[in-house]
Design a protein around this motif. Structure first.
Motif, mmCIF file in Angstrom:
data_model
loop_
_atom_site.group_PDB
_atom_site.id
_atom_site.type_symbol
_atom_site.label_atom_id
_atom_site.label_comp_id
_atom_site.label_asym_id
_atom_site.label_seq_id
_atom_site.Cartn_x
_atom_site.Cartn_y
_atom_site.Cartn_z
ATOM 1 N N GLU A 132 35.736 36.895 38.248
ATOM 2 C CA GLU A 132 36.318 36.560 39.535
ATOM 3 C C GLU A 132 37.149 35.285 39.451
ATOM 4 O OE1 GLU A 132 33.220 35.813 42.385
ATOM 5 O OE2 GLU A 132 32.487 34.028 41.344
ATOM 6 N N LEU A 133 38.101 35.190 40.350
ATOM 7 C CA LEU A 133 38.950 34.007 40.410
ATOM 8 C C LEU A 133 38.152 32.832 40.950
ATOM 9 C CD1 LEU A 133 42.559 33.728 41.687
ATOM 10 C CD2 LEU A 133 40.806 32.298 42.710
ATOM 11 N N VAL A 134 38.356 31.677 40.330
ATOM 12 C CA VAL A 134 37.759 30.438 40.828
ATOM 13 C C VAL A 134 38.846 29.590 41.492
ATOM 14 C CG1 VAL A 134 36.567 28.301 40.226
ATOM 15 C CG2 VAL A 134 35.980 30.442 39.045
ATOM 16 N N ALA A 135 39.913 29.318 40.746
ATOM 17 C CA ALA A 135 41.001 28.497 41.273
ATOM 18 C C ALA A 135 42.237 28.693 40.417
ATOM 19 C CB ALA A 135 40.614 27.018 41.299
ATOM 20 N N THR A 136 43.408 28.574 41.056
ATOM 21 C CA THR A 136 44.669 28.615 40.330
ATOM 22 C C THR A 136 45.563 27.488 40.810
ATOM 23 O OG1 THR A 136 45.692 30.124 41.920
ATOM 24 C CG2 THR A 136 44.588 31.119 40.003
ATOM 25 N N ILE A 137 46.514 27.128 39.941
ATOM 26 C CA ILE A 137 47.479 26.090 40.295
ATOM 27 C C ILE A 137 48.834 26.482 39.727
ATOM 28 C CG2 ILE A 137 46.787 24.687 38.291
ATOM 29 C CD1 ILE A 137 47.458 22.205 40.042
ATOM 30 N N ARG A 138 49.852 26.408 40.545
ATOM 31 C CA ARG A 138 51.204 26.750 40.119
ATOM 32 C C ARG A 138 51.891 25.536 39.507
ATOM 33 N NH1 ARG A 138 53.104 31.549 41.383
ATOM 34 N NH2 ARG A 138 51.894 32.859 42.793
ATOM 35 N N ARG A 139 52.992 25.802 38.839
ATOM 36 C CA ARG A 139 53.740 24.741 38.175
ATOM 37 C C ARG A 139 54.054 23.602 39.133
ATOM 38 N NH1 ARG A 139 57.913 27.275 37.784
ATOM 39 N NH2 ARG A 139 57.543 28.559 35.948
ATOM 40 N N GLY A 140 54.397 23.936 40.344
ATOM 41 C CA GLY A 140 54.760 22.930 41.341
ATOM 42 C C GLY A 140 53.581 22.213 41.964
ATOM 43 N N GLY A 141 52.376 22.691 41.675
ATOM 44 C CA GLY A 141 51.186 21.998 42.152
ATOM 45 C C GLY A 141 50.426 22.682 43.266
ATOM 46 N N SER A 142 50.938 23.766 43.808
ATOM 47 C CA SER A 142 50.201 24.446 44.873
ATOM 48 C C SER A 142 48.961 25.109 44.293
ATOM 49 C CB SER A 142 51.077 25.472 45.570
ATOM 50 O OG SER A 142 51.525 26.440 44.658
ATOM 51 N N THR A 143 47.882 25.057 45.049
ATOM 52 C CA THR A 143 46.591 25.516 44.556
ATOM 53 C C THR A 143 46.007 26.624 45.423
ATOM 54 O OG1 THR A 143 45.455 23.798 45.810
ATOM 55 C CG2 THR A 143 46.043 23.284 43.529
ATOM 56 N N ASN A 144 45.083 27.352 44.838
ATOM 57 C CA ASN A 144 44.372 28.407 45.540
ATOM 58 C C ASN A 144 42.935 28.394 45.044
ATOM 59 O OD1 ASN A 144 44.037 30.846 47.138
ATOM 60 N ND2 ASN A 144 43.962 31.942 45.202
ATOM 61 N N TYR A 145 41.978 28.492 45.956
ATOM 62 C CA TYR A 145 40.559 28.440 45.589
ATOM 63 C C TYR A 145 39.804 29.625 46.168
ATOM 64 C CZ TYR A 145 41.328 23.501 44.393
ATOM 65 O OH TYR A 145 41.776 22.329 43.831
ATOM 66 N N ALA A 146 38.791 30.049 45.444
ATOM 67 C CA ALA A 146 37.850 31.004 46.008
ATOM 68 C C ALA A 146 37.090 30.311 47.130
ATOM 69 C CB ALA A 146 36.876 31.478 44.931
ATOM 70 N N ASP A 147 36.756 31.070 48.159
ATOM 71 C CA ASP A 147 36.042 30.477 49.291
ATOM 72 C C ASP A 147 34.732 29.807 48.865
ATOM 73 O OD1 ASP A 147 36.956 33.067 51.712
ATOM 74 O OD2 ASP A 147 38.009 31.263 51.044
ATOM 75 N N SER A 148 34.102 30.385 47.856
ATOM 76 C CA SER A 148 32.793 29.896 47.435
ATOM 77 C C SER A 148 32.840 28.511 46.788
ATOM 78 C CB SER A 148 32.153 30.886 46.455
ATOM 79 O OG SER A 148 32.979 31.056 45.319
ATOM 80 N N VAL A 149 34.032 28.059 46.376
ATOM 81 C CA VAL A 149 34.124 26.757 45.698
ATOM 82 C C VAL A 149 34.957 25.745 46.474
ATOM 83 C CG1 VAL A 149 33.880 27.942 43.487
ATOM 84 C CG2 VAL A 149 36.160 27.259 44.272
ATOM 85 N N LYS A 150 35.543 26.148 47.569
ATOM 86 C CA LYS A 150 36.379 25.234 48.359
ATOM 87 C C LYS A 150 35.574 24.015 48.791
ATOM 88 C CE LYS A 150 39.801 28.446 50.254
ATOM 89 N NZ LYS A 150 40.272 29.167 51.469
ATOM 90 N N GLY A 151 36.189 22.845 48.615
ATOM 91 C CA GLY A 151 35.522 21.611 48.991
ATOM 92 C C GLY A 151 34.622 21.045 47.908
ATOM 93 N N ARG A 152 34.340 21.847 46.882
ATOM 94 C CA ARG A 152 33.471 21.369 45.797
ATOM 95 C C ARG A 152 34.218 21.258 44.466
ATOM 96 N NH1 ARG A 152 29.375 24.440 44.102
ATOM 97 N NH2 ARG A 152 30.356 26.427 44.671
ATOM 98 N N PHE A 153 35.164 22.161 44.227
ATOM 99 C CA PHE A 153 35.914 22.187 42.962
ATOM 100 C C PHE A 153 37.343 21.725 43.212
ATOM 101 C CE2 PHE A 153 33.406 25.820 40.697
ATOM 102 C CZ PHE A 153 32.222 25.155 40.958
ATOM 103 N N THR A 154 37.914 21.069 42.212
ATOM 104 C CA THR A 154 39.302 20.643 42.277
ATOM 105 C C THR A 154 40.005 20.996 40.979
ATOM 106 O OG1 THR A 154 38.737 18.784 43.730
ATOM 107 C CG2 THR A 154 40.875 18.715 42.627
ATOM 108 N N ILE A 155 41.115 21.722 41.086
ATOM 109 C CA ILE A 155 41.902 22.090 39.919
ATOM 110 C C ILE A 155 43.107 21.165 39.812
ATOM 111 C CG2 ILE A 155 43.279 23.829 41.138
ATOM 112 C CD1 ILE A 155 43.153 25.535 38.559
ATOM 113 N N SER A 156 43.466 20.814 38.579
ATOM 114 C CA SER A 156 44.637 19.974 38.351
ATOM 115 C C SER A 156 45.261 20.375 37.024
ATOM 116 C CB SER A 156 44.241 18.492 38.334
ATOM 117 O OG SER A 156 43.316 18.232 37.283
#
Length: 121
Positions: free
Chosen positions: A46-70
């Protein structure tokens, strides 16, 4: 040849933190999206988090607020800071990159070998 190498997994107690890192190497022209996925025993990846070249991010609901992608575009690296870990976060975590290899004209998905994260007391 492209390689994605993950590091940073391990055993942590509930409520603890871990930081995963992934470095992409090889004759890479460009990386569009980088991300983290996970697969727990008996479950689908399952997807956890993604980040595009420009910096926009997407998170699974289950990890929002707890995980940070960079990511660092210059170094072709992506990190996942995981805080407030729960036992249900236990899984093998895989790095993913949608990238353009030098000898091709299209983007393809590449995967790392995976790193185990275990959250247990």
């Amino acid at each position: 040849q492209v390689q994605l190498v993950e590091s940073g997994g391990g055993l942590v107690q509930p409520g603890g933190s871990l930081r995963l890192s992934c470095a992409a190497s090889g004759r890479i022209v460009d990386i569009n999206v980088m991300g983290w996925y996970r697969q727990a025993p008996g479950k689908e990846r399952e997807l956890v988090a993604t980040i595009r070249r420009g910096g926009s991010t997407n998170y699974a609901d289950s990890v929002k607020g707890r995980f940070t992608i960079s990511r660092d575009n210059a170094k072709n690296t992506v990190n996942l800071q995981m805080n407030s870990l729960k036992p249900e976060d236990t899984a093998v975590y895989y790095c993913n990159a949608d990238l353009l290899y030098y000898s091709t004209t299209y983007y393809s998905a590449y995967w790392g070998q995976g790193t185990q994260v275990t959250v247990s007391s």
